[in-house]
Scaffold this active site. Structure first.
Site, mmCIF file in Angstrom:
data_model
loop_
_atom_site.group_PDB
_atom_site.id
_atom_site.type_symbol
_atom_site.label_atom_id
_atom_site.label_comp_id
_atom_site.label_asym_id
_atom_site.label_seq_id
_atom_site.Cartn_x
_atom_site.Cartn_y
_atom_site.Cartn_z
ATOM 1 N N ASN A 279 0.315 -6.584 12.712
ATOM 2 C CA ASN A 279 1.193 -6.679 11.551
ATOM 3 C C ASN A 279 0.455 -6.190 10.309
ATOM 4 O OD1 ASN A 279 -0.388 -9.108 11.818
ATOM 5 N ND2 ASN A 279 0.967 -10.160 10.389
ATOM 6 N N GLU B 277 0.944 -6.417 6.261
ATOM 7 C CA GLU B 277 1.684 -6.998 5.136
ATOM 8 C C GLU B 277 1.436 -6.224 3.853
ATOM 9 O OE1 GLU B 277 1.633 -11.632 6.673
ATOM 10 O OE2 GLU B 277 0.550 -11.135 4.850
ATOM 11 N N GLU C 127 4.935 -5.437 16.459
ATOM 12 C CA GLU C 127 5.749 -4.843 17.509
ATOM 13 C C GLU C 127 6.326 -3.505 17.066
ATOM 14 O OE1 GLU C 127 5.714 -7.984 16.401
ATOM 15 O OE2 GLU C 127 6.818 -9.317 17.750
ATOM 16 N N CYS D 128 12.530 -6.517 15.302
ATOM 17 C CA CYS D 128 11.662 -6.009 16.376
ATOM 18 C C CYS D 128 12.402 -5.970 17.702
ATOM 19 C CB CYS D 128 10.395 -6.859 16.490
ATOM 20 S SG CYS D 128 9.247 -6.601 15.123
#
Length: 166
Positions: free
Chosen positions: A62, A64, A75, A115
């Site tokens: 991930n 951010e 994902e 996702c």
């Protein structure tokens, strides 16, 4: 009125040691992917490893951003990379794991709806589902055959597919 019922099934393994060698490796690769997570705001790291038919493993995490909508889940980072660089090499399986120092995770995390929709689109693109392993370092691993179990009413409209020009 007609009443309909949807049932899902998934396998649960107590630890990664209960998995076959390939799935165990894929979960371990997802854990390695946590290292590249950029999650200074949520402090919730997510890692993904995607096994392709050729044996290639893609890693993603991930990412951010202080402007929250600008970030992206692990994902989707992995699946968009697959779509741009490996679309002719079908996805066989995907492992997703998470870690935070803020609290203990005792069960697998599930992918968000966005996702799941991207997973569904990837399955449709490659004309076959892929297995999804939701890994928890301190708990069980859940295995699901295809995204349909997570998203039974996924959005598809075949008329939106661009027709080739004549």
């Amino acid at each position: 009125m007609t009443n309909h019922e949807i049932n899902i099934s998934f396998k649960e393994y107590n630890t990664v040691e209960d998995l076959n060698i390939s799935d165990k490796l894929l979960c371990e690769e997802a854990v390695k992917a946590l290292e590249s997570s950029l999650s200074p705001y949520s402090k919730f790291k997510v890692g993904t490893a995607v096994l392709l038919q050729s044996g290639t493993i893609l890693h993603a995490s991930n990412q951010e951003n202080v402007a929250y909508p600008s970030g992206l889940c692990a994902e989707r980072v992995a699946l968009f990379h697959w779509g741009t660089a490996h679309a002719n090499d079908p996805i066989v399986a995907m492992a997703v794991t998470a870690h935070t120092n803020e609290f203990e995770l005792t069960k697998p995390i599930t992918s968000c709806g966005a996702c799941l929709q991207v997973m569904a689109e990837c399955e449709k693109r490659q004309h076959q589902p892929f297995r999804i392993l939701l890994h928890c370092s301190n708990g069980p691993i859940w295995e699901v055959e295809g995204v349909q179990s997570f998203l039974p009413f996924m959005f598809f409209e075949d008329r939106l597919i661009q027709q080739p020009s004549l």
